[in-house]
Design an enzyme around this catalytic site. Structure first.
Site, PDB file in Angstrom:
ATOM      1  N   GLY A  43      41.012  50.109  53.998  1.00 11.46           N
ATOM      2  CA  GLY A  43      40.870  51.374  54.699  1.00 11.46           C
ATOM      3  C   GLY A  43      39.551  52.082  54.437  1.00 11.46           C
ATOM      4  O   GLY A  43      39.398  53.255  54.778  1.00 11.46           O
TER       5      GLY A  43
ATOM      6  N   ASN B 212      49.491  45.330  59.753  1.00 13.04           N
ATOM      7  CA  ASN B 212      50.241  46.256  58.896  1.00 13.04           C
ATOM      8  C   ASN B 212      50.006  47.660  59.463  1.00 13.04           C
ATOM      9  O   ASN B 212      48.942  48.232  59.248  1.00 13.04           O
ATOM     10  CB  ASN B 212      49.738  46.161  57.447  1.00 13.04           C
ATOM     11  CG  ASN B 212      50.367  47.215  56.558  1.00 13.04           C
ATOM     12  OD1 ASN B 212      51.383  47.816  56.909  1.00 13.04           O
ATOM     13  ND2 ASN B 212      49.762  47.458  55.398  1.00 13.04           N
TER      14      ASN B 212
ATOM     15  N   GLU C  92      48.948  50.051  48.099  1.00 12.01           N
ATOM     16  CA  GLU C  92      49.384  51.446  48.252  1.00 12.01           C
ATOM     17  C   GLU C  92      50.755  51.645  47.593  1.00 12.01           C
ATOM     18  O   GLU C  92      51.060  52.717  47.061  1.00 12.01           O
ATOM     19  CB  GLU C  92      49.398  51.827  49.742  1.00 12.01           C
ATOM     20  CG  GLU C  92      47.970  51.949  50.279  1.00 12.01           C
ATOM     21  CD  GLU C  92      47.792  51.666  51.757  1.00 12.01           C
ATOM     22  OE1 GLU C  92      48.788  51.608  52.495  1.00 12.01           O
ATOM     23  OE2 GLU C  92      46.628  51.488  52.174  1.00 12.01           O
TER      24      GLU C  92
ATOM     25  N   HIS D 187      52.012  45.717  48.220  1.00 13.30           N
ATOM     26  CA  HIS D 187      50.780  46.271  48.795  1.00 13.30           C
ATOM     27  C   HIS D 187      50.166  47.238  47.786  1.00 13.30           C
ATOM     28  O   HIS D 187      50.890  47.950  47.078  1.00 13.30           O
ATOM     29  CB  HIS D 187      51.092  46.989  50.116  1.00 13.30           C
ATOM     30  CG  HIS D 187      49.858  47.333  50.898  1.00 13.30           C
ATOM     31  ND1 HIS D 187      49.081  48.403  50.575  1.00 13.30           N
ATOM     32  CD2 HIS D 187      49.268  46.731  51.961  1.00 13.30           C
ATOM     33  CE1 HIS D 187      48.052  48.456  51.424  1.00 13.30           C
ATOM     34  NE2 HIS D 187      48.148  47.451  52.267  1.00 13.30           N
TER      35      HIS D 187
ATOM     36  N   LYS E 247      51.263  50.350  58.615  1.00 11.45           N
ATOM     37  CA  LYS E 247      51.448  51.414  57.616  1.00 11.45           C
ATOM     38  C   LYS E 247      52.329  52.526  58.216  1.00 11.45           C
ATOM     39  O   LYS E 247      53.226  52.221  58.988  1.00 11.45           O
ATOM     40  CB  LYS E 247      50.098  51.953  57.149  1.00 11.45           C
ATOM     41  CG  LYS E 247      49.152  50.848  56.713  1.00 11.45           C
ATOM     42  CD  LYS E 247      48.008  51.368  55.877  1.00 11.45           C
ATOM     43  CE  LYS E 247      46.957  50.278  55.744  1.00 11.45           C
ATOM     44  NZ  LYS E 247      46.000  50.559  54.690  1.00 11.45           N
TER      45      LYS E 247
ATOM     46  N   GLU F 195      43.836  41.271  48.796  1.00 12.50           N
ATOM     47  CA  GLU F 195      43.319  42.518  49.350  1.00 12.50           C
ATOM     48  C   GLU F 195      42.588  43.287  48.247  1.00 12.50           C
ATOM     49  O   GLU F 195      43.237  44.000  47.463  1.00 12.50           O
ATOM     50  CB  GLU F 195      44.463  43.368  49.890  1.00 12.50           C
ATOM     51  CG  GLU F 195      45.260  42.688  50.975  1.00 12.50           C
ATOM     52  CD  GLU F 195      45.913  43.720  51.895  1.00 12.50           C
ATOM     53  OE1 GLU F 195      45.611  43.707  53.078  1.00 12.50           O
ATOM     54  OE2 GLU F 195      46.701  44.545  51.401  1.00 12.50           O
TER      55      GLU F 195
ATOM     56  N   SER G 191      39.777  46.001  55.584  1.00 16.46           N
ATOM     57  CA  SER G 191      38.848  46.380  56.658  1.00 16.46           C
ATOM     58  C   SER G 191      38.450  45.208  57.555  1.00 16.46           C
ATOM     59  O   SER G 191      37.350  45.168  58.088  1.00 16.46           O
ATOM     60  CB  SER G 191      37.601  47.057  56.083  1.00 16.46           C
ATOM     61  OG  SER G 191      37.966  48.258  55.407  1.00 16.46           O
TER      62      SER G 191
HETATM   63  C1  PEP Z   1      46.106  46.811  54.709  1.00 17.52           C
HETATM   64  O1  PEP Z   1      46.732  47.823  54.915  1.00 17.52           O
HETATM   65  O2  PEP Z   1      46.669  45.847  54.196  1.00 17.52           O
HETATM   66  C2  PEP Z   1      44.691  46.764  55.073  1.00 17.52           C
HETATM   67  C3  PEP Z   1      44.002  45.703  54.783  1.00 17.52           C
HETATM   68  O3  PEP Z   1      44.175  47.882  55.691  1.00 17.52           O
HETATM   69  P1  PEP Z   1      42.754  47.995  56.430  1.00 17.52           P
HETATM   70  O4  PEP Z   1      42.653  46.785  57.336  1.00 17.52           O
HETATM   71  O5  PEP Z   1      42.824  49.273  57.195  1.00 17.52           O
HETATM   72  O6  PEP Z   1      41.717  47.968  55.390  1.00 17.52           O
END
Ligand code: PEP
Length: 251
Positions: free
Chosen positions: A174, A9, A99, A97, A11, A168, A210
């Site tokens: 992040g 992803n 976000e 997601h 982003k 998630e 992460s």
């Molecule tokens: C994500 O954006 O779905 C995500 C898991 O980000 P990160 O791996 O940076 O934590």
């Protein structure tokens, strides 16, 4: 044997030139690997989709978007429709997601429309669910996940199998914090049970939060983890490929 989905992803990152270099290198690198039944996916910003479509070796990796509007077309300034995503080469679309939930107020009602629209247009939704740290500390993780998964009850039964779930934990996205193996195993097993009880089926359940080259082998080996949704570490090709290689080794 597990069939992994390793999904990047990006982003709101990478300009066209970087995307082009990434896509060409990904083609070359994956040519030298035996993915067997595992899949690699890149979910890019809208502005990179056509660029990637034009260079993508479709036999090696798939293309996805990170969001979409539910309508086919119309007066929705600034939005992108499922038909446009299909046109731009997408096979998958990330929906819900954290976000999007946090900054754009996406809730069950809206996500029901988006998921059904994606499925109607043969786009495969990666449906994200997860709890905040406050929710985990208040011991309501499973209530939250249960509520988020209610969306699936409004999907036509024959379409359920086209959905991938991404667990998630919001506190791990992040932040450099990952859920530990016990936490991941517990939640993925709970989701798997929920799907069995309500839909008599298993779906791919990705972990996201992460995940990186260093921790991915351990996470991918956990029961009911069928891949990763990877943000930060998907922007660096060597790290992303290391996660892919770890998945290959586990198959
Ligand atoms: C994500 O954006 O779905 C995500 C898991 O980000 P990160 O791996 O940076 O934590």
């Amino acid at each position: 044997m597990k069939k992994y989905l390793i999904a990047g992803n990006w982003k709101m990152n990478l300009l066209q030139n970087d995307a082009q270099i990434f896509g060409n290198n990904l083609n070359n690198e994956l040519l030298n690997r035996n993915l067997s039944d595992s899949e690699v996916l890149v979910c890019a910003p809208f502005t990179n989709l056509f660029t990637l479509k034009n260079i993508q070796n479709e036999t090696l990796w798939a293309l996805g978007a990170q969001n979409m509007h539910f309508a086919d077309s119309g007066a929705y300034t600034g939005e992108v429709s499922p038909l446009m995503l299909k046109d731009a080469g997408c096979e998958y679309v990330i929906l819900g997601h954290s976000e999007r939930r946090q900054y754009f107020g996406e809730d069950n009602e809206l996500l029901t429309k988006k998921i059904n629209s994606a499925l109607h247009h043969s786009l495969k939704p990666i449906f994200c669910i997860g709890e905040t740290i406050e929710e985990r500390n208040n011991n309501i993780t499973f209530d939250i996940l249960h509520h988020q998964l209610e969306v699936l009850k409004n999907v036509e039964p024959h379409q359920i199998s086209n959905i991938t779930i991404a667990y998630e934990p919001v506190w791990a996205i992040g932040t450099g914090l990952t859920a530990n193996s016990k936490q991941i195993a517990e939640v993925h097993s709970w989701i798997n049970n929920y799907l069995q009880i309500n839909f008599s089926t298993s779906l791919k359940i990705l972990y996201g939060g992460s995940m990186n080259a260093g921790n991915s082998a351990e996470i991918l080996a956990i029961d009911n983890v069928s891949g990763g949704l990877i943000g930060g570490a998907s922007l660096k090709l060597d790290q992303f490929l290391q996660i892919v290689d770890n998945a290959i080794q586990l198959t």
